[in-house]
Design a protein around this motif. Structure first.
Motif, PDB file in Angstrom:
ATOM      1  N   GLY A 684     -18.920 -56.347  37.531  1.00 42.46           N
ATOM      2  CA  GLY A 684     -17.757 -56.394  36.653  1.00 42.46           C
ATOM      3  C   GLY A 684     -17.933 -57.438  35.571  1.00 42.46           C
ATOM      4  O   GLY A 684     -19.032 -57.649  35.055  1.00 42.46           O
ATOM      5  N   THR A 685     -16.867 -58.121  35.254  1.00 41.39           N
ATOM      6  CA  THR A 685     -16.931 -59.137  34.204  1.00 41.39           C
ATOM      7  C   THR A 685     -17.160 -60.540  34.750  1.00 41.39           C
ATOM      8  O   THR A 685     -17.635 -61.416  34.030  1.00 41.39           O
ATOM      9  CB  THR A 685     -15.622 -59.131  33.392  1.00 41.39           C
ATOM     10  N   SER A 686     -16.836 -60.743  36.056  1.00 37.85           N
ATOM     11  CA  SER A 686     -16.922 -62.124  36.536  1.00 37.85           C
ATOM     12  C   SER A 686     -17.256 -62.278  38.013  1.00 37.85           C
ATOM     13  O   SER A 686     -17.271 -63.393  38.520  1.00 37.85           O
ATOM     14  CB  SER A 686     -15.585 -62.832  36.267  1.00 37.85           C
ATOM     15  N   ILE A 687     -17.516 -61.169  38.701  1.00 41.59           N
ATOM     16  CA  ILE A 687     -17.747 -61.259  40.149  1.00 41.59           C
ATOM     17  C   ILE A 687     -19.217 -61.527  40.440  1.00 41.59           C
ATOM     18  O   ILE A 687     -20.111 -60.918  39.863  1.00 41.59           O
ATOM     19  CB  ILE A 687     -17.300 -59.963  40.855  1.00 41.59           C
ATOM     20  N   LYS A 688     -19.440 -62.462  41.357  1.00 42.09           N
ATOM     21  CA  LYS A 688     -20.786 -62.756  41.850  1.00 42.09           C
ATOM     22  C   LYS A 688     -20.803 -62.512  43.355  1.00 42.09           C
ATOM     23  O   LYS A 688     -19.935 -63.010  44.073  1.00 42.09           O
ATOM     24  CB  LYS A 688     -21.164 -64.212  41.567  1.00 42.09           C
ATOM     25  N   PHE A 689     -21.819 -61.768  43.831  1.00 42.87           N
ATOM     26  CA  PHE A 689     -21.833 -61.372  45.237  1.00 42.87           C
ATOM     27  C   PHE A 689     -23.256 -61.417  45.784  1.00 42.87           C
ATOM     28  O   PHE A 689     -24.221 -61.081  45.093  1.00 42.87           O
ATOM     29  CB  PHE A 689     -21.278 -59.951  45.403  1.00 42.87           C
ATOM     30  N   ALA A 690     -23.375 -61.835  47.056  1.00 48.25           N
ATOM     31  CA  ALA A 690     -24.681 -61.827  47.733  1.00 48.25           C
ATOM     32  C   ALA A 690     -24.460 -61.750  49.243  1.00 48.25           C
ATOM     33  O   ALA A 690     -23.771 -62.602  49.809  1.00 48.25           O
ATOM     34  CB  ALA A 690     -25.480 -63.080  47.399  1.00 48.25           C
ATOM     35  N   PRO A 691     -25.027 -60.732  49.928  1.00 45.59           N
ATOM     36  CA  PRO A 691     -24.899 -60.638  51.384  1.00 45.59           C
ATOM     37  C   PRO A 691     -25.977 -61.471  52.076  1.00 45.59           C
ATOM     38  O   PRO A 691     -27.155 -61.389  51.729  1.00 45.59           O
ATOM     39  CB  PRO A 691     -25.107 -59.148  51.657  1.00 45.59           C
ATOM     40  N   ASP A 711     -20.420 -50.194  40.555  1.00 44.80           N
ATOM     41  CA  ASP A 711     -19.728 -50.994  39.548  1.00 44.80           C
ATOM     42  C   ASP A 711     -19.295 -50.095  38.397  1.00 44.80           C
ATOM     43  O   ASP A 711     -20.115 -49.604  37.611  1.00 44.80           O
ATOM     44  CB  ASP A 711     -20.663 -52.094  39.039  1.00 44.80           C
ATOM     45  N   SER A 712     -17.995 -49.822  38.330  1.00 46.02           N
ATOM     46  CA  SER A 712     -17.452 -48.981  37.255  1.00 46.02           C
ATOM     47  C   SER A 712     -16.090 -49.520  36.851  1.00 46.02           C
ATOM     48  O   SER A 712     -15.558 -50.453  37.470  1.00 46.02           O
ATOM     49  CB  SER A 712     -17.328 -47.532  37.728  1.00 46.02           C
ATOM     50  N   GLU A 713     -15.511 -48.914  35.833  1.00 45.20           N
ATOM     51  CA  GLU A 713     -14.176 -49.348  35.401  1.00 45.20           C
ATOM     52  C   GLU A 713     -13.144 -49.100  36.486  1.00 45.20           C
ATOM     53  O   GLU A 713     -12.182 -49.849  36.633  1.00 45.20           O
ATOM     54  CB  GLU A 713     -13.784 -48.604  34.119  1.00 45.20           C
ATOM     55  N   ALA A 714     -13.376 -48.045  37.264  1.00 43.26           N
ATOM     56  CA  ALA A 714     -12.393 -47.690  38.292  1.00 43.26           C
ATOM     57  C   ALA A 714     -12.517 -48.561  39.539  1.00 43.26           C
ATOM     58  O   ALA A 714     -11.515 -48.864  40.199  1.00 43.26           O
ATOM     59  CB  ALA A 714     -12.552 -46.221  38.678  1.00 43.26           C
TER      60      ALA A 714
END
Length: 744
Positions: A684-691, A711-714
């Motif tokens: 998205g615009t600001s999410i950071k993720f790591a498993p 990762d989409s607008e929806a």
């Protein structure tokens, strides 16, 4: 012997044979610092930002090794192993390769030699044994030579009831039909316990010994299986060690010129009698038993019945391997006892082995000689043994004592020609009887084997044996020997890993340093197996390594030392922590181990303790310590802008980037930390993720099987497939709106 030239004031790392069978690392700065029987030397050449490797090779009927010379000279020794095989010049006795990358240089050099020699194949060309990503049990340290059916069955049952089911078992030395010259040629040698007592014995039959032949099918499956006292092997081993020490004391007295040996002999005889009394009527109790309501044919006996019952009782058991020496038994095959033409050949050691460590196995083999099957029958020898084993349910073999072959080559065209014939027979039998890959090579860490014996063989040991204590009596050996083992494995993998799958050997889960071992096995990239005594387990520890179904979260590569360790001595330089790197499917991993406290002493020609080094060590860890470019699938992970680091032992989570300062660490003696590096995904615009994975497992990143980002607008979502059970950890800079968990 000839000089290749000389160097001084230049860093090198090398691998040399410290025993006939085993190799380890050595560092220095001059050609004179090299050790005898060096298998290769890697030089650091910073002025051209490169590395140079020199590898002694095979030329015709000669093999070669590097030796130290005076005034910085590097000597190369070419030898045939036979006074009847001579030469005065060589066209290609060593290979030299240059590269800017110390890991690429290994791949490139051994690939070039693969083409030049055309006598071996690289790991990438072969299938690894099916047990490579599984958990198993080896019987050696549990029983030594007293292994028998009831003990094996009770031992496997222990694991299943403890919640970790072995997928393979190795029935180690002790199952064969062997006897000793001068004893009844038609009966098994009696009351053998410790390794050493069997090293002058020879095969007199190619099938199992009496204690396995007398096993009655179904006896383990009924309501009243044969009983087994788990304390009995321990009592036998303890008494046998006491006897061994008494014999050593007598031999020392003889060495020092003692005239009266009566007291020593009396003690030895007393201990022998006590050992015999401890054995008692064991053979009867382990080989018979009521089958109860279990229906079985009266003639269903022996190894075939036993392996069938094991598979019936333990459904997870995929593979059953057995041990044998390359020449059959330690002392080969007894002349006249089988259809094979064998002859007792006296042993002659290469001059290069003068620089190696004193070794009981070598002493015993020299004492008895080797009952060598004639090379013309090598194929028949292995096929006769292996076809029988395959027919009775054995799926693979651990082949040991491999380099005894070099001792007996005088009359057979030299060590190269003899090895070619034997390895051809072994490879053909492996292809025919064990699906082409069911073999673990051991006591094989010399260039003869790797250049001549690995067209088919795809797995082998990279370390000396696991020693639970120092056989020479240093009480601190119980600690420092474990770090030595890790150094063997890590540095040997640099070259052995190009040709066969590195196997880091077994350990015991209830050992004082079991956790130290477990941490290294978790990220070694090979199988995990233990040699626990019956009833001697730490299941909480094992569950950090093994899934309930007996598989493991295996890394994607074989573990190797980090670049900043290559030219250092992590055993007794008082400053270096051993760091090893590896990959998982969705991240990288570094293990940091404090192995300081022991190592090779060139003057005493042995591995000994350096107690002044057994202290906490400080160092650093950085994401660039992982060689991301060494696996195509991992290269992209090395380009991430940020990473999450999980510290397994400290239970910490850190956010870093390649530009971050290195993480400073301090590791206690015989301790470790595992650092899992996971690339952060920007969504998205600001999410950071790591498993991160299941943090109750040492290799938590290995528990992540699949990872998909949407990762989409929806919608912004992540789908993660995890194997195992426990505490799942991931990093996110924003709280997830929803979390779904689906069990399967």
């Amino acid at each position: 012997m000839n000089s290749l030239g000389k160097f001084t004031g230049r860093e090198f790392v090398s691998i040399f044979r410290f025993k006939t069978w085993w190799s380890t690392m050595w560092v220095g700065s001059s050609g004179s610092d090299l050790q005898m029987e060096t298998q290769w030397v890697l030089l650091n050449v910073p002025e051209i930002r490169s590395y140079v490797i020199i590898i002694p090779v095979i030329d015709g009927s000669f093999r070669s090794a590097l030796h130290p010379g005076t005034d910085g000279h590097v000597m190369i020794c070419a030898e045939s192993g036979s006074t009847k095989v001579t030469a005065s010049s060589f066209d290609a006795i060593a290979y030299v390769h240059v590269s800017e990358n110390p890991y690429n240089i290994m791949k490139e050099a051994y690939s070039a030699l693969r083409v030049h020699l055309n006598t071996f194949k690289l790991l990438e060309e072969k299938a690894a044994p099916s047990l490579v990503d599984k958990f198993g049990w080896c019987t050696w340290d549990a029983f030594y030579l007293t292994v028998e059916p009831a003990g094996v069955c009770h031992g496997l049952n222990d694991f299943v009831e403890g919640g970790v089911s072995p997928r393979f078992i190795i029935i180690d030395d002790g199952w064969q039909s062997i006897n000793i010259d001068g004893e009844n040629p038609c009966e098994d040698a009696k009351n053998l316990v410790l390794g050493g007592t069997q090293m002058t014995a020879r095969l007199y039959r190619l099938d199992e010994c009496e204690k396995f032949r007398k096993y009655r099918g179904g006896s383990m499956l009924g309501p009243h299986p044969p009983s087994f006292d788990p304390n009995k092997p321990k009592m036998l081993i303890s008494k046998a060690i006491e006897l061994e020490h008494a014999v050593k004391d007598r031999d020392k007295a003889i060495e020092y010129g003692a005239a009266d040996l009566d007291a020593f002999e009396s003690k030895i005889q007393k201990l022998k009698q006590e050992l015999d009394d401890t054995f008692g009527g064991e053979e009867k109790s382990v080989s018979t038993g009521s089958s109860g309501s279990c229906s079985c044919k009266a003639d269903r006996y022996g190894m075939k019945a036993f392996t069938g019952d094991l598979r019936t009782k333990f459904k997870c058991l995929d593979d059953i391997y057995v041990w044998h020496a390359l020449c059959g038994a330690w002392g080969g095959v007894r002349p006249g006892a089988t259809h094979l033409n064998s002859k007792i050949v006296p042993c002659k050691l290469s001059g290069g082995l003068d620089g190696t460590m004193e070794d009981l196995a070598v002493v015993k083999i020299i004492e008895g000689g080797v009952g060598l099957v004639h090379p013309d029958q090598a194929g028949d020898f292995y096929d006769s043994m292996h076809s029988y084993l395959a027919d009775v349910g054995i799926t693979g073999v651990k082949v040991d004592v491999i380099h005894s072959l070099e001792y007996v080559s005088e009359e057979y065209g030299g060590r190269v020609e003899l090895a070619k014939t034997y390895y051809r027979g072994l490879s053909d039998s492996l292809s025919k009887n064990f699906k082409g890959s069911g073999l673990i090579s051991s006591m094989q860490q010399c260039n003869d084997f790797f250049f001549l014996g690995t067209k088919q063989i795809s797995m082998g040991r990279v370390g000396d044996d696991f020693w639970f204590q120092d056989p020479n009596g240093d009480p601190m050996g119980v600690y420092w020997l474990q770090g030595v083992h890790m150094i063997h494995c890590a540095y040997n993998s640099l070259w052995i890993g190009q040709i066969i799958q590195p196997d880091w050997d077994m350990f015991q889960s209830d050992h004082l340093c079991a956790k130290f071992h477990a941490g290294s096995r978790a990220i070694c990239g090979g199988p995990v197996y233990v040699s626990d005594s019956v009833g001697g387990h730490d299941f909480d520890l094992l569950k950090k390594l093994v899934y309930p179904d007996g598989t493991i979260p295996k890394c994607q590569h074989f573990a190797l030392p980090t670049r900043d360790c290559l030219f250092r001595n992590p055993l007794f330089d008082k400053k270096t922590i051993l760091k090893i790197w590896n990959f998982n499917k969705h991240g990288g991993v570094i293990g940091a181990f404090n192995c300081q406290g022991a190592g090779w002493d060139p003057k005493e020609k042995r591995i000994k303790g350096y107690s002044e080094c057994y202290k906490p060590m400080s160092g650093s860890v950085h994401v660039t310590d992982i060689e991301w470019d060494q696996k195509k699938e991992a290269a992209q992970m090395g380009e991430a802008e940020e990473y999450i680091i999980h510290l397994n032992q400290a239970e910490e989570l850190l956010l870093v980037s390649p530009k971050s300062e290195a993480l400073q660490i301090t590791i206690e003696p015989s301790s470790f930390e595992i650092f899992s590096f996971v690339p952060i995904k920007n969504l998205g615009t600001s999410i950071k993720f790591a498993p991160v994975g299941l943090t109750n497992m040492f290799n938590c990143g290995g528990t992540i099987q699949e990872l998909e980002y949407f990762d989409s607008e929806a919608e912004t979502s992540v789908k993660i497939r995890v194997k195992g059970g426990g505490n799942f950890l991931s990093y996110s800079n924003a709280s997830p709106k929803e979390v779904f968990l689906e069990w399967s």
